[in-house]
Structures are given as C-alpha cells and as structure tokens.
Design a protein around this motif. Structure first.
Motif, PDB file in Angstrom:
ATOM      1  N   PHE A  89      86.973  41.167  44.832  1.00  0.00           N
ATOM      2  CA  PHE A  89      86.649  40.332  45.985  1.00  0.00           C
ATOM      3  C   PHE A  89      85.499  39.384  45.684  1.00  0.00           C
ATOM      4  O   PHE A  89      85.461  38.256  46.181  1.00  0.00           O
ATOM      5  CB  PHE A  89      86.314  41.228  47.180  1.00  0.00           C
ATOM      6  N   PHE A  90      84.548  39.809  44.848  1.00  0.00           N
ATOM      7  CA  PHE A  90      83.376  38.992  44.548  1.00  0.00           C
ATOM      8  C   PHE A  90      83.739  37.728  43.771  1.00  0.00           C
ATOM      9  O   PHE A  90      83.062  36.702  43.900  1.00  0.00           O
ATOM     10  CB  PHE A  90      82.364  39.825  43.746  1.00  0.00           C
ATOM     11  N   LEU A  91      84.797  37.774  42.972  1.00  0.00           N
ATOM     12  CA  LEU A  91      85.191  36.613  42.184  1.00  0.00           C
ATOM     13  C   LEU A  91      85.698  35.470  43.042  1.00  0.00           C
ATOM     14  O   LEU A  91      85.775  34.327  42.577  1.00  0.00           O
ATOM     15  CB  LEU A  91      86.276  37.008  41.170  1.00  0.00           C
ATOM     16  N   GLN A  92      86.061  35.760  44.287  1.00  0.00           N
ATOM     17  CA  GLN A  92      86.534  34.695  45.161  1.00  0.00           C
ATOM     18  C   GLN A  92      85.430  33.706  45.519  1.00  0.00           C
ATOM     19  O   GLN A  92      85.720  32.614  46.015  1.00  0.00           O
ATOM     20  CB  GLN A  92      87.121  35.295  46.441  1.00  0.00           C
ATOM     21  N   LEU A  93      84.170  34.037  45.265  1.00  0.00           N
ATOM     22  CA  LEU A  93      83.099  33.065  45.438  1.00  0.00           C
ATOM     23  C   LEU A  93      83.277  31.857  44.532  1.00  0.00           C
ATOM     24  O   LEU A  93      82.829  30.750  44.862  1.00  0.00           O
ATOM     25  CB  LEU A  93      81.739  33.717  45.150  1.00  0.00           C
ATOM     26  N   PHE A  94      83.922  32.058  43.375  1.00  0.00           N
ATOM     27  CA  PHE A  94      84.096  30.986  42.403  1.00  0.00           C
ATOM     28  C   PHE A  94      85.463  30.310  42.518  1.00  0.00           C
ATOM     29  O   PHE A  94      85.651  29.245  41.917  1.00  0.00           O
ATOM     30  CB  PHE A  94      83.932  31.539  40.982  1.00  0.00           C
ATOM     31  N   THR A  95      86.395  30.897  43.249  1.00  0.00           N
ATOM     32  CA  THR A  95      87.757  30.367  43.277  1.00  0.00           C
ATOM     33  C   THR A  95      88.266  30.016  44.666  1.00  0.00           C
ATOM     34  O   THR A  95      89.250  29.288  44.781  1.00  0.00           O
ATOM     35  CB  THR A  95      88.727  31.385  42.653  1.00  0.00           C
ATOM     36  N   SER A  96      87.645  30.529  45.737  1.00  0.00           N
ATOM     37  CA  SER A  96      88.157  30.315  47.092  1.00  0.00           C
ATOM     38  C   SER A  96      87.609  29.027  47.682  1.00  0.00           C
ATOM     39  O   SER A  96      86.547  28.529  47.290  1.00  0.00           O
ATOM     40  CB  SER A  96      87.792  31.498  48.001  1.00  0.00           C
ATOM     41  N   SER A  97      88.330  28.513  48.670  1.00  0.00           N
ATOM     42  CA  SER A  97      87.906  27.337  49.415  1.00  0.00           C
ATOM     43  C   SER A  97      88.722  27.263  50.694  1.00  0.00           C
ATOM     44  O   SER A  97      89.876  27.694  50.747  1.00  0.00           O
ATOM     45  CB  SER A  97      88.094  26.058  48.588  1.00  0.00           C
TER      46      SER A  97
END
Length: 345
Positions: A89-97
């Motif tokens: 879930f933490f990696l979505q800081l770099f990939t989500s928008s």
C-alpha cells in the motif's frame, strides 16, 4: 622502573608518530586537487540560480503529485486498497493519482533529464569561454581530474537531491496515511532511487559530452534539449507510424501478425532511455506486474495473482537496467575520451 618508563615512552612516541602520519595522509586526501575541484563544483552548483529554480520546480511538482496520491489513497477504503495491491500500500505514494496531476514517478521521469542537462551543458565550454581552462591546465593536476571532478560533483548534487526528495515523500506519506513501509517496500524505493540517479546521470553525461564537443554553451544546451525532446515526444510518434505501416488495420489482421508488430514496436521503444527508465520503475513500484509482453489465455490460466518478490522483479527488468547503465557509461566514456584528446590553448 627506569627501563619500563623508557619502554613506555618509546611506545608513546611511536603511537604519536603513527597518529601524525595518519593525520597528514588524511589531510593530503582531503586537500587533493581532485577533491578540491569537486568541493568547488558542488558549491557552484548549489549556489547557482538554475539549480535553485530546477530544484524548486521538481520539489513543487513532486509535492503536488504526493498530494493527489494521498487524496486518491484516502478516498478508497482500506479493504479496496489492500485488494488492489496487497502488502504494498505504501508504494502507491509513488504511483497513484486522482487524475489532476501525473504520479510522482512520471514527474521525475519528465523533469529529471532537465536537471541533469542544466548541471552539465556548460561544464567544459564555460571554462574555455571564461579563459580559465588553460589556467587550470597549467596547474600541477592531472588532465582527467577536471572532467572527473565535473561529473562527480554533479552526481553528488543529483544523488543528495533525489535522496532527500525520496525520503521527504516517504516521511510525508507516513505522517498522512499512518502506514509504515514494509522492508520489501523500503528496498523497492531504494532501488528506485538508485535507478533514478543512473537515469539522470545519463542526461548529465550527454550534456557534458556536448559541452566538450561544442564551444558555445547555448549550442550544447539546445542540442541536449533537442535530444530530450526527440526521445520524449517525437520518438513515440515515429513508433506509432511504424506500427500503423506494419499493421494498417489491427482488427482485420491475423493475431500472430499483430503480436509480432507489438513485439517489434516494443523492442524499438527500448532504444529510448526514458522507456527503459519507465519499464524499470513500473516493475519496481508495482509488484503485481509480471511481464511486458502480451499474455495469451494459456499463460493466464492457473496463474496466482500474487505480487512478486524484489528479486523476481529485478530479474524481469534486468535487461533494461543493464541497458541504462551501459548507455550512461558509454556517454561518460565518449566525453572523457573527447576531452582527453582535445587541444587546449
């Protein structure tokens, strides 16, 4: 007692002499002409307006992408988030928008080359235009120390900047979402940081090469930006034209012909450093991706949709990593050889 005292005094003198020798050796290393030039170049980069402007631009855009990522992550429930990317879930800081701005890694891929170009387009020709290169060569220093110091100083500035930016995003995301990264996520982010430094170092070496080849800083800057624009915008247009020429109508063409055309276009697209960086970051930051090639029904049946470990993700993009490191090394080697063979008057 006198003999023991003399022995202790001798040992103490040997210890003091050894300590003084180590201090002199350390001072010689610190004040070596190469490191003096590196410190000077780092100070010039940090104090320059172009670095401050580019750094502020990258910081603002990345903070904006972080804000949109946090909004997209908080708008969905924890259950949906865990189902989308279980355990990552933490990696979505770099990939989500949320659609307002591109994600973090997209901004880094777009603005990172501009940072590398801005730090290297006048590395050599500015010294020659200011008539300081000949004076620098007259000093008792090795010729290759000059270009090596230019590269090392700019690389240190790039590394420190993206290291601080990566941890700033991680720290801000940790405070906002309240979920700490797992060891696997932390290692993936560190691998992403290293790949980002290598990618920006490619554009740095390319701009240094043009700085050696051209005497005017404006010419080297425009040439570097032209190469960046070609691979960013026009290269994809050329690939689309090639794809449409091979398969004019994908709906009417046989499936094997469409697949061969897709493989050809995909392989040609990897001639672009930006595409190599995009492939690497996509696999590192999205562990559910298993391949870049089109999957058939027989390959999908029976597959367990679990995220891959870091080692398997690195194996998938190992050719891309090797290619990115290779082009970066080749650019530095060309700039090194060109500078060593250049006549300086």
């Amino acid at each position: 007692m006198s003999a023991l005292g003399e022995k202790i005094n001798q040992w103490w003198q040997l210890l003091v002499a050894f300590r003084e020798k180590q201090i002199r050796k350390r001072e010689e290393q610190i004040y070596h002409p190469f490191w003096v030039m590196v410190y000077k170049e780092i100070a010039d980069h940090v104090r320059s307006w172009r670095f401050l402007i580019m750094g502020a631009l990258i910081l603002l855009t990345c903070m904006g992408s972080l804000y949109t990522a946090v909004q997209a992550m908080t708008s969905q429930s924890d259950q949906a988030a865990s189902a989308t990317s279980p355990g990552f879930f933490f990696l979505q800081l770099f990939t989500s928008s949320n659609g307002t701005l591109p994600p973090f890694h997209a901004f880094v891929a777009f603005l990172g080359p501009l940072l590398g170009i801005s730090l290297g387009f006048d590395a050599i020709n500015s010294e020659q235009h200011g008539r300081t290169l000949a004076r620098l060569m007259a000093q008792p220093i090795h010729r290759d120390d000059i270009i090596n110091a230019k590269f090392v100083a700019a690389l240190v500035v790039i590394s420190v900047m993206f290291f601080a930016l990566t941890f700033l995003v991680m720290g801000t995301g940790l405070l906002v979402i309240g979920i700490p990264p797992t060891p696997g996520e932390f290692l993936r982010v560190m691998c992403y940081f290293l790949i980002t430094v290598i990618y920006v170092a490619f554009w740095l070496n390319l701009s240094i090469l043009f700085s050696v080849l051209f005497r005017q800083a404006a010419t080297s800057a425009l040439t570097s930006i032209a190469v960046w624009l070609f691979f960013t915008v026009f290269f994809q247009i050329i690939l689309n034209l090639i794809s449409s020429a091979i398969v004019p109508s994908p709906d009417m063409a046989p499936a094997d012909q469409v697949i061969r055309a897709q493989h050809l276009v995909m392989n040609l697209s990897r001639l672009s450093p930006g595409q190599l960086f995009s492939d690497i970051t996509t696999v590192l930051l999205r562990p559910t991706i298993r391949t870049f090639r089109p999957l058939t029904l027989s390959q999908v049946v029976g597959a367990i949709p679990n995220p891959l470990p870091l080692g398997q993700s690195l194996l998938i993009v190992w050719p891309q990593i090797t290619g990115l490191v290779a082009v970066t090394t080749v650019c530095f080697a060309l700039s090194y050889v060109s500078f060593m063979r250049r006549e300086i008057r």
